[in-house]
Design a protein around this motif. Structure first.
Motif, PDB file in Angstrom:
ATOM      1  N   ASP A   7       0.827  -1.202   0.000  1.00  0.00           N
ATOM      2  CA  ASP A   7       0.000   0.000   0.000  1.00  0.00           C
ATOM      3  C   ASP A   7       0.865   1.257   0.000  1.00  0.00           C
ATOM      4  O   ASP A   7       2.001   1.257   0.489  1.00  0.00           O
ATOM      5  CB  ASP A   7      -0.920  -0.008   1.222  1.00  0.00           C
ATOM      6  CG  ASP A   7      -1.962  -1.104   1.132  1.00  0.00           C
ATOM      7  OD1 ASP A   7      -2.728  -1.099   0.160  1.00  0.00           O
ATOM      8  OD2 ASP A   7      -1.982  -1.969   2.023  1.00  0.00           O
ATOM      9  N   THR A  11      -0.506   5.391   4.290  1.00  0.00           N
ATOM     10  CA  THR A  11      -1.864   4.861   4.341  1.00  0.00           C
ATOM     11  C   THR A  11      -1.999   3.841   5.463  1.00  0.00           C
ATOM     12  O   THR A  11      -1.008   3.348   6.019  1.00  0.00           O
ATOM     13  CB  THR A  11      -2.247   4.194   3.015  1.00  0.00           C
ATOM     14  OG1 THR A  11      -1.381   3.076   2.792  1.00  0.00           O
ATOM     15  CG2 THR A  11      -2.140   5.179   1.860  1.00  0.00           C
ATOM     16  N   ARG A  55      -6.294   1.878   2.020  1.00  0.00           N
ATOM     17  CA  ARG A  55      -5.569   2.978   1.367  1.00  0.00           C
ATOM     18  C   ARG A  55      -5.967   4.354   1.905  1.00  0.00           C
ATOM     19  O   ARG A  55      -5.541   5.378   1.379  1.00  0.00           O
ATOM     20  CB  ARG A  55      -5.781   2.914  -0.142  1.00  0.00           C
ATOM     21  CG  ARG A  55      -5.205   1.629  -0.747  1.00  0.00           C
ATOM     22  CD  ARG A  55      -4.844   1.771  -2.195  1.00  0.00           C
ATOM     23  NE  ARG A  55      -3.970   0.688  -2.603  1.00  0.00           N
ATOM     24  CZ  ARG A  55      -3.179   0.709  -3.662  1.00  0.00           C
ATOM     25  NH1 ARG A  55      -3.150   1.803  -4.418  1.00  0.00           N
ATOM     26  NH2 ARG A  55      -2.410  -0.312  -3.969  1.00  0.00           N
ATOM     27  N   PRO A  57      -5.665   7.562   4.141  1.00  0.00           N
ATOM     28  CA  PRO A  57      -4.477   8.209   4.729  1.00  0.00           C
ATOM     29  C   PRO A  57      -4.563   8.251   6.247  1.00  0.00           C
ATOM     30  O   PRO A  57      -5.649   8.334   6.827  1.00  0.00           O
ATOM     31  CB  PRO A  57      -4.520   9.611   4.131  1.00  0.00           C
ATOM     32  CG  PRO A  57      -5.959   9.849   3.820  1.00  0.00           C
ATOM     33  CD  PRO A  57      -6.533   8.515   3.422  1.00  0.00           C
TER      34      PRO A  57
END
Length: 290
Positions: A7, A11, A55, A57
């Motif tokens: 990833d 993230t 994914r 943040p």
């Protein structure tokens, strides 16, 4: 070779991947699960929510909090102290370094109590000696709906935490918590007395897992030179505290069944049996009046 994290940097998935690698390298069991618990705590969400969007943040402030939590875990701090939460029986309890972390073995005492009192309305007064988080008392109150209980602990911080846990689980109006030295300040008799006292021999504490010896409160671990100091105090108090037909159920350390039974019998009480935990270790000594 350690696999690369798939990833993108920054993230949820990348944080979990790297944290899992660090935890695995430190030989911490279930590294991915622990990484999820710590990151969810830092983000104020649930582990399940993290899995739905790997994914997403991670903002700077939670990222810094997560890094600090991870380092403390790598240094041996127990998970329950890091997340501030521990499960016991049907309860969700707040855990702090003021108390031992509730363990599944201790649930054996509640199982024994339910066996002794199949009529759930028969228990009206419950006492928990060395209440810690309040786990035993609150679990008993959840199962015996007509009961009121008192939890006693030598550590004022533990008594305050148990009071908070009673409110957290909707049981504040059926429980009172006191700070004191075992049963010295108590009067009256109880249908059910529960206790998970300190029972580790003083000289053996440093040989426990570092998570326990370095982080959990020594006051709640140290049972004196032979591990029996608390049992002597409790056994002496029980004849004046047990109601007719009442039961006391004490948690035992490994190999303590005979010695504690002898202490109890010397006070004129009857050992009715001992229930083993899931590992087959005699864990819950059941005591009644002769």
């Amino acid at each position: 070779m350690t696999p690369l994290c798939a990833d993108p940097e920054g993230t949820v998935g990348a944080f979990l991947c790297r944290a899992g690698q660090h935890l695995r390298a430190a030989a911490i069991p279930s590294p991915r699960m622990e990484a999820r618990l710590l990151l969810a705590h830092a983000l104020g969400t649930t582990p399940e929510a993290l899995l739905r969007d790997p994914r997403a943040p991670v903002p700077p402030e939670p990222a810094a909090a997560f890094a600090a939590l991870l380092q403390r875990r790598l240094d041996g701090a127990p998970m329950a102290y890091l997340t501030g939460s521990a499960g016991f029986w049907t309860l969700d309890l707040r855990a702090t370094p003021d108390t031992l972390i509730p363990r599944a073995d201790t649930e054996t005492l509640i199982e024994a109590a339910l066996d002794e009192f199949p009529d759930r309305g028969a228990v009206r007064r419950v006492l928990d000696l060395g209440t810690g988080t309040g786990a035993l008392l609150l679990a008993a109150l959840a199962e015996f709906p007509a009961a009121f209980g008192i939890g006693l602990d030598r550590a004022p911080g533990a008594a305050a935490l148990a009071r908070e846990n009673a409110a957290r689980n909707g049981l504040a109006d059926r429980a009172a918590f006191l700070a004191g030295d075992w049963a010295a300040a108590l009067a009256g008799r109880f249908d059910l007395i529960l206790s998970n006292p300190p029972y580790i021999e003083s000289g053996a504490i440093e040989g426990l897992m570092p998570e326990v010896s370095r982080h959990e409160p020594r006051l709640a671990l140290d049972g004196g030179a032979d591990g029996l100091d608390a049992y002597r105090s409790i056994a002496a108090a029980l004849p004046g505290l047990l109601a007719p037909g009442g039961r006391a159920i004490l948690e035992l350390g490994i190999g303590q069944e005979t010695n504690v039974s002898t202490l109890v019998a010397a006070m004129g009480l009857e050992v009715r049996g001992c229930r083993a935990d899931l590992g087959g270790i005699p864990r819950a000594l059941v005591i009644g009046c002769r």
